[in-house]
Design an enzyme around this catalytic site. Sequence first.
Site, PDB file in Angstrom:
ATOM      1  CG  MET A   1      -1.924  -1.196   1.129  1.00 60.09           C
ATOM      2  SD  MET A   1      -3.423  -0.981   2.088  1.00 60.09           S
ATOM      3  CE  MET A   1      -2.747  -0.800   3.734  1.00 60.09           C
TER       4      MET A   1
ATOM      5  CE1 TYR B   1       4.690   8.715   3.655  1.00 58.40           C
ATOM      6  CE2 TYR B   1       5.573   7.446   5.473  1.00 58.40           C
ATOM      7  CZ  TYR B   1       5.368   8.651   4.851  1.00 58.40           C
ATOM      8  OH  TYR B   1       5.854   9.814   5.422  1.00 58.40           O
TER       9      TYR B   1
ATOM     10  CG  HIS C   1       8.300   0.436   5.972  1.00 58.17           C
ATOM     11  ND1 HIS C   1       8.568  -0.922   6.054  1.00 58.17           N
ATOM     12  CD2 HIS C   1       6.958   0.548   6.145  1.00 58.17           C
ATOM     13  CE1 HIS C   1       7.456  -1.580   6.284  1.00 58.17           C
ATOM     14  NE2 HIS C   1       6.445  -0.711   6.331  1.00 58.17           N
TER      15      HIS C   1
ATOM     16  CG  HIS D   1       6.838  -1.841   2.165  1.00 62.63           C
ATOM     17  ND1 HIS D   1       6.679  -0.644   2.798  1.00 62.63           N
ATOM     18  CD2 HIS D   1       5.632  -2.467   2.251  1.00 62.63           C
ATOM     19  CE1 HIS D   1       5.438  -0.532   3.245  1.00 62.63           C
ATOM     20  NE2 HIS D   1       4.778  -1.621   2.942  1.00 62.63           N
TER      21      HIS D   1
ATOM     22  CD  GLN E   1      -6.097  -3.703   2.594  1.00 65.44           C
ATOM     23  OE1 GLN E   1      -5.912  -4.129   1.463  1.00 65.44           O
ATOM     24  NE2 GLN E   1      -5.189  -3.864   3.545  1.00 65.44           N
TER      25      GLN E   1
ATOM     26  CE  LYS F   1       3.586  -4.492  11.500  1.00 61.31           C
ATOM     27  NZ  LYS F   1       2.557  -3.645  10.905  1.00 61.31           N
ATOM     28  CG  ASP F   2       0.807  -7.224   8.041  1.00 61.25           C
ATOM     29  OD1 ASP F   2       0.053  -6.528   8.720  1.00 61.25           O
ATOM     30  OD2 ASP F   2       1.817  -6.762   7.465  1.00 61.25           O
TER      31      ASP F   2
ATOM     32  CB  SER G   1       4.077  -0.232  10.644  1.00 60.13           C
ATOM     33  OG  SER G   1       2.778   0.184  10.252  1.00 60.13           O
TER      34      SER G   1
ATOM     35  NE  ARG H   1      -3.014   1.695   9.871  1.00 57.36           N
ATOM     36  CZ  ARG H   1      -3.359   0.639   9.116  1.00 57.36           C
ATOM     37  NH1 ARG H   1      -2.579  -0.434   9.092  1.00 57.36           N
ATOM     38  NH2 ARG H   1      -4.459   0.667   8.398  1.00 57.36           N
TER      39      ARG H   1
HETATM   40  P1  PAJ Z   1       1.332  -2.985   3.471  1.00 57.74           P
HETATM   41  O1  PAJ Z   1       0.937  -2.738   4.871  1.00 57.74           O
HETATM   42  O2  PAJ Z   1       1.886  -1.861   2.637  1.00 57.74           O
HETATM   43  O3  PAJ Z   1       2.385  -4.151   3.480  1.00 57.74           O
HETATM   44  C1  PAJ Z   1       2.850  -4.698   2.269  1.00 57.74           C
HETATM   45  C2  PAJ Z   1       3.673  -5.934   2.594  1.00 57.74           C
HETATM   46  O4  PAJ Z   1       4.794  -5.568   3.383  1.00 57.74           O
HETATM   47  C3  PAJ Z   1       2.857  -6.964   3.423  1.00 57.74           C
HETATM   48  O5  PAJ Z   1       3.142  -8.278   2.956  1.00 57.74           O
HETATM   49  C4  PAJ Z   1       3.399  -6.746   4.829  1.00 57.74           C
HETATM   50  O6  PAJ Z   1       3.306  -7.903   5.642  1.00 57.74           O
HETATM   51  C5  PAJ Z   1       4.843  -6.390   4.528  1.00 57.74           C
HETATM   52  N1  PAJ Z   1       5.446  -5.672   5.663  1.00 57.74           N
HETATM   53  C6  PAJ Z   1       4.961  -4.562   6.269  1.00 57.74           C
HETATM   54  N2  PAJ Z   1       5.753  -4.232   7.316  1.00 57.74           N
HETATM   55  C7  PAJ Z   1       6.745  -5.148   7.356  1.00 57.74           C
HETATM   56  C8  PAJ Z   1       7.880  -5.349   8.215  1.00 57.74           C
HETATM   57  N3  PAJ Z   1       8.147  -4.540   9.230  1.00 57.74           N
HETATM   58  N4  PAJ Z   1       8.682  -6.414   7.969  1.00 57.74           N
HETATM   59  C9  PAJ Z   1       8.417  -7.252   6.937  1.00 57.74           C
HETATM   60  N5  PAJ Z   1       7.367  -7.106   6.095  1.00 57.74           N
HETATM   61  C10 PAJ Z   1       6.553  -6.078   6.298  1.00 57.74           C
HETATM   62  O7  PAJ Z   1      -0.209  -5.518   3.802  1.00 57.74           O
HETATM   63  C11 PAJ Z   1      -0.614  -4.703   2.982  1.00 57.74           C
HETATM   64  O8  PAJ Z   1       0.081  -3.564   2.639  1.00 57.74           O
HETATM   65  C12 PAJ Z   1      -1.944  -4.878   2.257  1.00 57.74           C
HETATM   66  O9  PAJ Z   1      -2.853  -5.530   3.097  1.00 57.74           O
HETATM   67  C13 PAJ Z   1      -1.818  -5.639   0.903  1.00 57.74           C
HETATM   68  C14 PAJ Z   1      -1.304  -7.067   1.100  1.00 57.74           C
HETATM   69  C15 PAJ Z   1      -0.893  -4.871  -0.055  1.00 57.74           C
HETATM   70  C16 PAJ Z   1      -3.217  -5.726   0.245  1.00 57.74           C
HETATM   71  O10 PAJ Z   1      -3.768  -4.477   0.046  1.00 57.74           O
END
Ligand code: PAJ
Length: 289
Positions: A30, A32, A34, A37, A61, A149-150, A185, A187
């Site tokens: 989504m 932004y 970091h 990602h 979502q 993380k998710d 995150s 967020r």
């Molecule tokens: P978003 O929160 O942008 O996260 C995108 C991907 O990055 C997800 O697979 C998430 O688990 C991973 N991610 C986020 N923070 C992380 C971290 N600290 N360490 C490792 N991986 C991390 O998750 C989403 O977007 C949405 O729900 C999406 C799957 C894109 C569907 O809209």
Amino acid sequence: MEVAREIPGVRNAVRIARSRGRRIGLVPTMGYLHAGHLSLIEAARRDATFVVVSIYVNPTQFGPQEDYARYPRDEAGDLQKCAAAGVDLVFLPSDEEMYAPDAATSVHVSGLTDTLCGPCRPGHFDGVATVVAKLFNIVQPDVAYFGRKDAQQLAVIQRMTRDLNLPVQIVGCPTVREPDGLAMSSRNAMLSADQRRRALVLYQALCQAQRSIQAGQRQVQAVLEEMYHIVSQAQPTRVDYISIVDPQTMQPVEHIDRPVLVALAVRIGNTRLIDNLLVDPMGSAPPSR
Ligand code: PAJ
């Protein structure tokens, strides 16, 4: 690096890459972006030869009272990061490109979504599963990368992919943390300096749970109480849940006699943060942070 805002452009670029024998890797995000990602992009670059990143803040979502409107966005910065990370194609669709006004179909994964974030965010995982299924159909990747993380989201996507016979390999990647342990995150950008300090309780509570379990604690309730105690010190606006679940089914465990997923969702100010740790009761040396 190519940038496509429309589906035909994505299909065309992927078709050409595939005709050249490339293995297509997809990293859905989504934006932004970091270091979390970027770690997914690095994983994709290791075992795929054409890396696609989608950047789309998916409205379906988010609940009506949630942070869709104030979710951070930075298209120019994200494109720079993708280019620097060696991404081949970025898909940046508009809402109109993703959803027909009379879209009537969604994907629901039952069971796995009954616990943790499911009840707190009604409809959230339907939105995630549906948009990820659509992204899989648009990009048609060989392999797709998701963060642990998710953890519940990863489990939902793995189950959907298996149940619907989607020809995509799902790879789970480790959680990337700030030096002090806070899970990265998008967020986190919404936290004030004071909230950022308080947000550390999520990781501290997880580490305490790990220490207790690896020191021999087998009672779920005792571990949860310790975690509540730590979290409450940050004066959270709300604790959505603190749970110990089976890492495959996401159902609460009664006794800690095998690896468990310790997970929590806490609101600091108006920002909802989640984190988790897979804890093996037979494991050694918990982190000292
Ligand atoms: P978003 O929160 O942008 O996260 C995108 C991907 O990055 C997800 O697979 C998430 O688990 C991973 N991610 C986020 N923070 C992380 C971290 N600290 N360490 C490792 N991986 C991390 O998750 C989403 O977007 C949405 O729900 C999406 C799957 C894109 C569907 O809209």
